[in-house]
Scaffold this motif. Structure first.
Motif, PDB file in Angstrom:
ATOM      1  N   GLY A   4      80.814  77.519  38.210  1.00 49.26           N
ATOM      2  CA  GLY A   4      82.235  77.684  37.924  1.00 49.26           C
ATOM      3  C   GLY A   4      82.441  78.301  36.563  1.00 49.26           C
ATOM      4  O   GLY A   4      81.970  77.771  35.562  1.00 49.26           O
ATOM      5  N   GLY A   5      83.159  79.416  36.527  1.00 54.70           N
ATOM      6  CA  GLY A   5      83.305  80.168  35.279  1.00 54.70           C
ATOM      7  C   GLY A   5      84.700  80.135  34.702  1.00 54.70           C
ATOM      8  O   GLY A   5      85.164  81.105  34.119  1.00 54.70           O
ATOM      9  N   GLY A   6      85.393  79.015  34.883  1.00 58.47           N
ATOM     10  CA  GLY A   6      86.661  78.838  34.190  1.00 58.47           C
ATOM     11  C   GLY A   6      86.383  78.356  32.781  1.00 58.47           C
ATOM     12  O   GLY A   6      85.237  78.387  32.314  1.00 58.47           O
ATOM     13  N   ILE A   7      87.412  77.884  32.094  1.00 57.97           N
ATOM     14  CA  ILE A   7      87.209  77.462  30.715  1.00 57.97           C
ATOM     15  C   ILE A   7      86.196  76.328  30.618  1.00 57.97           C
ATOM     16  O   ILE A   7      85.393  76.280  29.679  1.00 57.97           O
ATOM     17  CB  ILE A   7      88.563  77.090  30.030  1.00 57.97           C
ATOM     18  N   ALA A   8      86.156  75.448  31.626  1.00 55.98           N
ATOM     19  CA  ALA A   8      85.204  74.331  31.595  1.00 55.98           C
ATOM     20  C   ALA A   8      83.775  74.857  31.635  1.00 55.98           C
ATOM     21  O   ALA A   8      82.928  74.476  30.812  1.00 55.98           O
ATOM     22  CB  ALA A   8      85.457  73.372  32.759  1.00 55.98           C
ATOM     23  N   GLY A   9      83.498  75.745  32.583  1.00 56.30           N
ATOM     24  CA  GLY A   9      82.148  76.280  32.726  1.00 56.30           C
ATOM     25  C   GLY A   9      81.765  77.165  31.555  1.00 56.30           C
ATOM     26  O   GLY A   9      80.625  77.137  31.085  1.00 56.30           O
ATOM     27  N   ILE A  10      82.720  77.942  31.076  1.00 53.55           N
ATOM     28  CA  ILE A  10      82.457  78.836  29.942  1.00 53.55           C
ATOM     29  C   ILE A  10      82.037  78.023  28.721  1.00 53.55           C
ATOM     30  O   ILE A  10      81.044  78.315  28.048  1.00 53.55           O
ATOM     31  CB  ILE A  10      83.706  79.687  29.624  1.00 53.55           C
ATOM     32  N   GLU A  29      84.203  84.337  41.842  1.00 54.34           N
ATOM     33  CA  GLU A  29      85.094  85.496  41.735  1.00 54.34           C
ATOM     34  C   GLU A  29      84.398  86.638  40.981  1.00 54.34           C
ATOM     35  O   GLU A  29      83.379  86.422  40.333  1.00 54.34           O
ATOM     36  CB  GLU A  29      86.381  85.098  41.005  1.00 54.34           C
ATOM     37  N   PRO A  30      84.973  87.830  41.022  1.00 59.31           N
ATOM     38  CA  PRO A  30      84.337  88.955  40.323  1.00 59.31           C
ATOM     39  C   PRO A  30      84.309  88.802  38.807  1.00 59.31           C
ATOM     40  O   PRO A  30      83.552  89.485  38.126  1.00 59.31           O
ATOM     41  CB  PRO A  30      85.204  90.157  40.719  1.00 59.31           C
ATOM     42  N   SER A  31      85.172  87.934  38.248  1.00 59.59           N
ATOM     43  CA  SER A  31      85.211  87.771  36.796  1.00 59.59           C
ATOM     44  C   SER A  31      85.218  86.293  36.444  1.00 59.59           C
ATOM     45  O   SER A  31      85.712  85.470  37.213  1.00 59.59           O
ATOM     46  CB  SER A  31      86.492  88.406  36.216  1.00 59.59           C
ATOM     47  N   VAL A  32      84.708  85.985  35.262  1.00 58.41           N
ATOM     48  CA  VAL A  32      84.924  84.638  34.748  1.00 58.41           C
ATOM     49  C   VAL A  32      86.358  84.566  34.200  1.00 58.41           C
ATOM     50  O   VAL A  32      87.051  85.574  34.105  1.00 58.41           O
ATOM     51  CB  VAL A  32      83.913  84.266  33.627  1.00 58.41           C
ATOM     52  N   GLY A  33      86.789  83.377  33.845  1.00 62.78           N
ATOM     53  CA  GLY A  33      88.136  83.221  33.271  1.00 62.78           C
ATOM     54  C   GLY A  33      88.929  82.123  33.964  1.00 62.78           C
ATOM     55  O   GLY A  33      89.616  81.352  33.335  1.00 62.78           O
ATOM     56  N   GLY A  34      88.829  82.093  35.292  1.00 66.54           N
ATOM     57  CA  GLY A  34      89.471  81.010  36.043  1.00 66.54           C
ATOM     58  C   GLY A  34      90.971  80.943  35.856  1.00 66.54           C
ATOM     59  O   GLY A  34      91.642  81.947  35.615  1.00 66.54           O
ATOM     60  N   ARG A  35      91.502  79.734  36.002  1.00 64.15           N
ATOM     61  CA  ARG A  35      92.942  79.512  35.937  1.00 64.15           C
ATOM     62  C   ARG A  35      93.516  79.838  34.562  1.00 64.15           C
ATOM     63  O   ARG A  35      94.630  80.327  34.434  1.00 64.15           O
ATOM     64  CB  ARG A  35      93.268  78.046  36.269  1.00 64.15           C
ATOM     65  N   MET A  36      92.732  79.535  33.511  1.00 64.01           N
ATOM     66  CA  MET A  36      93.277  79.709  32.161  1.00 64.01           C
ATOM     67  C   MET A  36      93.628  81.177  31.900  1.00 64.01           C
ATOM     68  O   MET A  36      94.558  81.488  31.157  1.00 64.01           O
ATOM     69  CB  MET A  36      92.286  79.187  31.122  1.00 64.01           C
ATOM     70  N   ALA A  37      92.872  82.074  32.546  1.00 63.13           N
ATOM     71  CA  ALA A  37      93.144  83.506  32.350  1.00 63.13           C
ATOM     72  C   ALA A  37      94.499  83.898  32.918  1.00 63.13           C
ATOM     73  O   ALA A  37      95.080  84.906  32.533  1.00 63.13           O
ATOM     74  CB  ALA A  37      92.035  84.328  32.993  1.00 63.13           C
ATOM     75  N   GLN A  38      95.002  83.087  33.864  1.00 59.15           N
ATOM     76  CA  GLN A  38      96.293  83.414  34.486  1.00 59.15           C
ATOM     77  C   GLN A  38      97.486  82.976  33.645  1.00 59.15           C
ATOM     78  O   GLN A  38      98.606  83.420  33.870  1.00 59.15           O
ATOM     79  CB  GLN A  38      96.413  82.701  35.843  1.00 59.15           C
TER      80      GLN A  38
END
Lengths: 451, 409
Positions: A4-10, A29-38
């Motif tokens: 998982g590459g959202g803020i938690a995984g990052i 997904e094609p990019s990391v960032g997850g929900r926080m990027a939205q």
């Protein structure tokens, strides 16, 4: 390995990698960032979400100890034999002490783009026949994209991906006389011959950071979500309000600026009938933030927040709630019963429980604070890793108070909303704790095997 | 109109708080916010629950607005905490019934049911008059489908056309059906909601025994009200499948042993049409909107079958009102309100509802409930929506779905 590459995984990946251990960061997904990027801005400090997230995304993208595996999924996990012992308990034998490790297979889905050649210039997307016709999940359906795309401009890696579900060539076997994307690509990166690849890895420990879903607001039919375009969810509002979003941050609903904005909290939360008996923990604060954003952009709007309780428990949260109230945001106590149409306006029907009588509040925009829910693929992920879920459907920690980041499987740790709803500060704190626990395993088993 | 006794009716609150588990209430106000009558009378169920929680006694006789509730159960459906607010109203009405604090028209209706098996008080012997001389099989001799006509459809001249149309359709479909004729009695759905627990229990026992003795595999009702009580409050139905999201178990659901399937007529009609056992051939060139009855839609989640029947009628164009399905507005005919005006005589929800129907441009407001048929038709007439001179040309007419089917058959 971090899943998982959202803020938690990052955050977990960065902490472990900074400590000197190699890390695989796997993101579907094609990019990391997850929900926080939205998100637009973050409460209570109003930092721009992507401004504080993007540097961390860039860091995981180029960290020498992190192998970023985006557009990839874990397909099988074999637990160490003999099983690891006491992954998190002090004084227990070091897990993996006998060199046990997890054998993990990861499927790298074909992007149909050679990432070594792609420069992220976007010529392909501009040329795609499907341009402007595909719903952007990242923009929550407010914007359209091409069949070849990056989810958002700050994506890491900034490499294009062909969406196999909508690409004309991949779905129908033909895309006109010639591939417009291929013709447009100056780097020759597009490769429809790409196949999926299974990569087998051995890792010493796993951090699960798979995130959350949001409740389908249609489960509360009384609010008219999906019927009225003026009724949207909180995450949709984030995209609408974001300066990098499809409207460049202009709050436009049904072609005009709303004059009356109503927020409804606890949509699905605290309601066993929607399967969400718990409080989602972030809605009180993000709704206060949304109200602030509306006030900031629409100084004359009438803003009403319907609430059952206001839960402003974090550092600086109560102060932020106070601030928003002083910004002419009217808090009315009562869980609205219904939304319906009257002429050009919507009407929100509720009992103002302080007045003790039903009221109708007109609205041009209704924002629903929908509940945070476990991801729909929790059963599959649980089965893959041998994890258990607590009654709320999120991953079960080993002890609710004393082992909050250990899963019930030794050597596997939990970070972020996959364990339960959390705001960003709590997610980051838990990620750092998970990283620390994972490091303890790695240090004890000796360096050399990847995290 | 209302015969109030001078005495107070002081109720000790604790037993009912425990019985109905009111302690779970979080006072969110969703019940009162969505209550269709709270906007026009002083009825505030959220506030009543709070009173029950914090006061040792409640003077129930000081709350004549308790008779305003239509038992639409919007509050029960939407309560996030399973409090079932309308059940408190029913419980408090029970106290009022026991102490004689009831509107006299309610008393008359209850007496009629006790004596003649129907709220109008018309003789039991006239219960089959609706059939107009048509021979209908006596279910007592056994049949596959038992048609329960019940009081309003059996006695009200405006509604009698509905069971007649059902007989026509069932016959055309070759269905083996029958009725209980003059042995049939009121289902008691409104009796329970008016708080007459004793009479309701008597009806459940007597009706249940009679209905089970028929040995039919299916019980079909004209009214959603009968459908509701037979399905959820009698022991006729087979055990329910696991509850779907949004559905709630009824506390009075007693499980099934009789194995009889309870259906509203729209469900059976939709099935007959889908299976091709019934064919509608005549065109009915009308624009129609459909009003979801509370006891069929909100309370029992039957939304699609009535629409399927309408859509099966050739030439018919179905349009939806803004407030439809789960957001349908109550016609104010349930919970005993057919026999009591309530505390606000001026504003009727049915008036608002037919205006909403007229706004869609529909010529026909289709209903699937005898009470809705009567209340909404009354509202159309009083407001002159059926009078082309007053509306400027376009008129609205209230019809039962079966009346439209009958035209197409």
């Amino acid at each position: 390995m971090i899943i998982g590459g959202g803020i938690a995984g990052i955050q977990a990946a960065l902490d472990i990698a900074d400590a000197g251990f190699p890390v695989y960061l796997v993101e579907r997904e094609p990019s990391v960032g997850g929900r926080m990027a939205q998100l637009d801005k973050t409460f209570p400090t109003l930092d721009c979400s992507s401004c504080i997230l993007t540097p961390k995304m860039v860091d995981v993208g180029r960290h020498p100890n992190i192998e970023l595996m985006t557009y990839s999924e874990v397909v099988s996990v074999t637990l160490p034999t003999p099983p690891l012992q006491g992954g998190g308990e002090r004084g227990s034998p070091p897990p993996g002490g006998e060199g046990g490790s997890f054998r993990v297979s990861v499927r790298r889905k074909p992007r149909y783009v050679d990432v070594n050649k792609c420069t992220g210039c976007g010529s392909c997307a501009a040329a795609c026949r499907m341009k402007g016709r595909i719903v952007s999940q990242f923009d929550e359906g407010i914007a359209k994209r091409s069949a070849i795309y990056v989810p958002f401009p700050q994506a890491v890696p900034l490499k294009y991906t062909v969406d196999p579900g909508v690409c004309l060539y991949l779905t129908r076997g033909t895309c006109g006389k010639t591939f417009l994307c291929k013709d447009a690509c100056p780097a020759g990166a597009i490769d429809f011959e790409q196949k999926e690849e299974i990569v087998d890895l051995e890792v010493g420990t796993i951090v699960v950071a798979t995130g959350f879903d949001l409740l389908d607001a249609r489960l509360k039919p009384e609010f008219g979500y999906g019927v009225y375009p003026q009724v949207m969810t909180g995450i949709e509002f984030e995209r609408l309000s974001s300066a990098s979003g499809p409207t460049m941050g202009k709050i436009i609903v049904n072609g005009k600026e709303p004059q009356d904005v109503v927020f409804i909290k606890c949509v699905g939360s605290r309601d066993p009938h929607t399967g969400v008996p718990y409080c989602s923990r972030v809605c009180c604060m993000y709704t206060a933030k949304h109200a602030h954003l509306v006030r900031d952009k629409l100084p004359d709007a009438r803003i009403t927040i319907f609430y059952m309780d206001v839960r402003a428990f974090g550092k600086g949260y109560e102060e932020f709630y106070d601030r928003v109230k002083h910004e002419r945001v009217l808090y009315r106590r009562g869980e609205p019963a219904e939304v319906y149409r009257r002429g050009d306006k919507l009407v929100v029907l509720a009992e103002d429980t302080m007045l003790g009588k039903p009221v109708e509040v007109e609205a041009d925009l209704v924002v629903l604070a929908t509940a945070i829910t476990p991801r729909t693929d929790m059963p599959q992920v649980s089965a893959l890793l041998g994890l258990q879920c607590s009654p709320d459907g999120f991953f079960q920690e080993a002890h609710p108070k004393l082992r909050p980041v250990d899963s019930l499987v030794d050597g596997i740790f939990l970070a972020g909303c996959c364990q339960g709803p959390k705001d960003i500060p709590d997610t980051v704190a838990q990620s750092k704790a998970a990283a620390s626990s994972a490091l303890r395993v790695l240090v004890q088993r000796g360096k050399g095997v990847s995290a | 109109m209302v015969l109030w006794r001078e005495t107070k009716m002081a109720l000790k609150t604790e037993p009912m708080v425990e019985q109905l588990e009111l302690m779970g209430c979080i006072q969110c106000g969703k019940c009162t916010g969505g209550c269709p009558v709270a906007r026009k009378t002083t009825l505030n169920i959220r506030s009543l629950i709070y009173n029950m929680l914090v006061e040792p006694e409640l003077d129930v006789s000081a709350h004549p607005e308790l008779w305003d509730c239509t038992c639409c159960f919007t509050c029960v459906e939407r309560c996030p905490k399973d409090v079932r607010p309308a059940e408190l109203i029913i419980g408090l009405r029970g106290q009022l019934v026991e102490s004689g604090h009831i509107p006299d028209t309610i008393g008359t209706a209850l007496t009629g049911i006790f004596r003649q098996g129907n709220p109008t008080g018309i003789a039991r012997e006239d219960r089959s008059a609706w059939a107009n001389g048509t021979e209908i099989k006596a279910a007592q001799g056994g049949c596959e489908v038992l048609l329960h006509v019940c009081c309003t459809a059996a006695y009200d001249p405006r509604v009698q056309v509905v069971p007649r149309a059902l007989v026509k359709a069932f016959t055309a479909a070759g269905l083996d059906f029958g009725t209980l004729g003059t042995d049939e009695s009121c289902c008691g759905n409104e009796v329970r909601r008016m708080g007459e627990v004793g009479l309701f229990e008597m009806l459940v026992e007597e009706n249940g025994e009679l209905i089970r003795s028929v040995g039919a595999s299916r019980l079909v009702t004209v009214s959603p009200h009968c459908f509701n009580t037979f399905k959820n409050e009698y022991s006729l139905t087979p055990p329910s499948p696991p509850l779907q999201g949004g559905e709630r178990p009824s506390p009075s659901l007693q499980g099934g042993k009789g194995g009889m399937e309870v259906l509203h007529y729209t469900q059976l009609m939709a099935e007959l049409l889908e299976q091709g056992r019934l064919k509608l051939s005549n065109e009915v060139k009308k624009t129609v909107t459909y009003h979801d009855p509370c006891f069929l839609g909100k309370q029992n989640h039957v939304f699609d079958e009535p629409r399927a029947v309408l859509k099966a009628i050739p030439g018919l164009k179905l349009v939806e009102m803004d407030r439809s399905r789960e957001r349908s507005l109550c016609c104010e005919g349930g919970g005993g309100r057919m026999w009591a005006e309530g505390t606000n005589l001026e504003e009727r929800l049915a008036f608002q509802r037919v205006r909403e129907a007229a706004e869609t441009g529909a010529e026909v407001l289709a209903v699937a409930c005898p009470f809705c048929l009567l209340t909404l038709e009354d509202a159309v007439k009083v407001q002159g929506l059926d009078d082309a001179d007053r509306t400027g040309g376009r008129t609205l007419r209230v019809m039962d779905i079966m009346e439209l089917v009958s035209l197409a058959l």
